[in-house]
Design a protein around this motif. Structure first.
Motif, PDB file in Angstrom:
ATOM      1  N   ARG A  31     -54.833  42.047 -15.388  1.00 37.35           N
ATOM      2  CA  ARG A  31     -54.742  41.123 -16.514  1.00 37.35           C
ATOM      3  C   ARG A  31     -53.863  39.920 -16.167  1.00 37.35           C
ATOM      4  O   ARG A  31     -54.217  38.766 -16.439  1.00 37.35           O
ATOM      5  CB  ARG A  31     -54.173  41.844 -17.732  1.00 37.35           C
ATOM      6  N   LEU A  32     -52.692  40.179 -15.563  1.00 40.48           N
ATOM      7  CA  LEU A  32     -51.776  39.093 -15.208  1.00 40.48           C
ATOM      8  C   LEU A  32     -52.354  38.212 -14.114  1.00 40.48           C
ATOM      9  O   LEU A  32     -52.257  36.976 -14.168  1.00 40.48           O
ATOM     10  CB  LEU A  32     -50.434  39.670 -14.761  1.00 40.48           C
ATOM     11  N   VAL A  33     -52.938  38.826 -13.100  1.00 41.62           N
ATOM     12  CA  VAL A  33     -53.521  38.053 -12.003  1.00 41.62           C
ATOM     13  C   VAL A  33     -54.633  37.149 -12.526  1.00 41.62           C
ATOM     14  O   VAL A  33     -54.693  35.950 -12.216  1.00 41.62           O
ATOM     15  CB  VAL A  33     -54.051  38.984 -10.893  1.00 41.62           C
ATOM     16  N   ASP A  34     -55.520  37.708 -13.350  1.00 39.59           N
ATOM     17  CA  ASP A  34     -56.641  36.920 -13.879  1.00 39.59           C
ATOM     18  C   ASP A  34     -56.137  35.779 -14.758  1.00 39.59           C
ATOM     19  O   ASP A  34     -56.589  34.628 -14.631  1.00 39.59           O
ATOM     20  CB  ASP A  34     -57.578  37.820 -14.691  1.00 39.59           C
ATOM     21  N   LYS A  35     -55.214  36.106 -15.668  1.00 40.99           N
ATOM     22  CA  LYS A  35     -54.741  35.103 -16.614  1.00 40.99           C
ATOM     23  C   LYS A  35     -54.013  33.961 -15.926  1.00 40.99           C
ATOM     24  O   LYS A  35     -54.313  32.774 -16.142  1.00 40.99           O
ATOM     25  CB  LYS A  35     -53.819  35.752 -17.652  1.00 40.99           C
TER      26      LYS A  35
END
Length: 469
Positions: free
Chosen positions: A425-429
């Motif tokens: 989630r953090l990497v994508d965002k």
């Protein structure tokens, strides 16, 4: 070079000595200074400018006569105090860096002074580059008067109103063992909360304690009260009492932080800009969001990378300050490493103070992309309404290489099995936010420590950002 540090008297660090800060309130200097601030706040711009010029001449004359570092500097520049005839003449002197202070502690103190007679405090430990600031009781008294003044501007007196303190105070171990993360002080008028124990499991106890104590206002580090607000939001908790105001100081207050804090606590947040060096103070008032910088405390300059003054609306520059209040360790044109946003607007309160739209962050609050361009971190990180922080207790971002960001994350206990989901989630965002000129890596940690005085740096910037500006 720094031999004076080894000769200091143990216990002189008034940053951790509450008794000395309390004593300052009883001094004639404190009472005199507070009354002066009350009276001079309504002076005209011309009268305030005349006061600043008078103080500047006094500081420069003292430094030239008694302080080796400045005496040698003036000789090298072929200047004397007589060459400082107007405020703009301050620009004849070079700026003073943190590194220069660290390399010249002995030479920045007056001739013949006994270091054991001094008070001192440190700043910048969270950046790994601590700085020691020396002073005397007169400075502490004036510094304390500044605090009382800006509370009065908002309509509060800490000695007549109940308040909450949320900084880096240590809670007695015997209380922590009982899951009590607070205590009362000032004869029951102040509730001191720990910033280190606000978690999903404890936040309900914090809320219940505030409901019982019923304070008029809260004084807090932005990162600490923001964490409190986040936990309340995630746990769907609300207060049953009305908090009149929240004062945030000691760190940069970001817009998204303010928005969440005001929403959850249902009150107004007053931003205060101060620093351990004590050479400037910026306050907000009930009439608006602009930061009012007290001309009675020092001179504020906003400079671009070439050292030119920034005055255009919305222009960014480094804040450079010359302080009036520290009689034994004056800082002349000291580079704060903080980035301010200029404004030509005035506040309807009627005070003829220098205004900044806001303080955007420290130079070290910027990240560097793969092409060497600097990018402010706060707008991306603190856009709370556009980010899903579910399962995340704390985070910190590190940068060691242009274009590469490392997110250190502390996950909720009940989210440990969902680490891969959190990571993705953090990497994508953030890959989407920062774009192709950054790569994002996520690593998990058991804890992310606050500093000893309750500060939390969201960015551990290892690069020399100034070299990219």
């Amino acid at each position: 070079m720094t031999s004076i540090l080894g000769r200091l008297k143990k216990g002189n660090n008034f940053r951790s000595n509450k008794r000395i800060a309390s004593q300052a309130r009883e001094t004639p200097e404190f009472k005199k200074r507070l009354e002066f601030l009350r009276r001079s706040q309504w002076w005209s711009a011309e009268k305030l400018e005349a006061y600043q010029l008078k103080e500047l001449k006094r500081v420069v004359s003292f430094a030239y006569k008694y302080i080796p570092y400045y005496r040698d500097l003036f000789a090298e520049l072929r200047l004397t105090p007589r060459d400082i005839k107007k405020l703009s003449d301050l620009q004849k002197l070079p700026t003073l860096t943190r590194k220069a202070i660290q390399q010249n502690y002995d030479r920045l103190l007056p001739d013949g002074i006994n270091p054991k007679s001094l008070l001192y405090r440190t700043t910048g430990g969270s950046t790994g580059n601590p700085l020691v600031i020396f002073s005397d009781m007169q400075f502490v008294s004036r510094d304390r008067a500044n605090t009382l003044y800006y509370l009065e501007v908002a309509g509060y007196d800490p000695y007549n109103y109940k308040s909450v303190r949320l900084y880096g105070d240590q809670i007695p171990e015997k209380l922590v063992k009982k899951n009590i993360f607070w205590y009362t002080a000032r004869d029951g008028k102040q509730l001191v909360l720990s910033c280190y124990h606000i978690t999903k499991a404890t936040v309900a106890g914090y809320v219940a304690t505030l409901n019982t104590f019923n304070p008029a206002y809260i004084h807090a580090r932005p990162s600490a009260i923001y964490t409190f607000a986040r936990q309340m939001k995630d746990e769907h908790l609300t207060l049953n009492v009305q908090i009149g105001a929240i004062f945030c100081d000691g760190e940069i207050l970001y817009d998204a932080q303010r928005a969440l804090i005001e929403k959850i606590f249902k009150t107004r947040v007053y931003n205060v800009y101060g620093h351990t060096e004590g050479a400037t103070v910026g306050i907000s008032c009930p009439h608006g969001r602009l930061l009012h910088f007290l001309p009675q405390v020092g001179i504020l300059e906003l400079l671009d990378r070439r050292g030119k003054s920034v005055t255009r609306e919305g222009g960014r520059g480094e804040m450079v300050v010359t302080g009036f209040n520290n009689g034994i360790f004056p800082l002349i044109r000291y580079k704060t490493q903080d980035v301010g946003i200029a404004t030509q607007k005035r506040c309807s309160c009627g005070r003829a103070y220098r205004m900044l739209k806001k303080v955007e962050g420290r130079v070290q609050d910027y990240v560097v992309n793969a092409e060497g361009a600097v990018v402010p971190l706060a707008p991306a990180v603190f856009n709370y309404n556009d980010m899903d922080w579910t399962g995340i207790d704390q985070f910190k971002i590190e940068q060691n290489t242009p274009g590469k960001l490392i997110f250190k994350v502390v996950a909720h206990v009940d989210a440990m099995k969902k680490r891969q989901d959190i990571k993705q989630r953090l990497v994508d965002k953030f890959s989407n936010i920062f774009g192709p000129l950054f790569s994002v890596t996520v690593v998990f940690a058991d804890t992310i420590a606050y500093t000893a005085i309750g500060k939390h740096r969201y960015l551990d910037q290892k690069l020399n950002v100034q070299s990219y500006l």
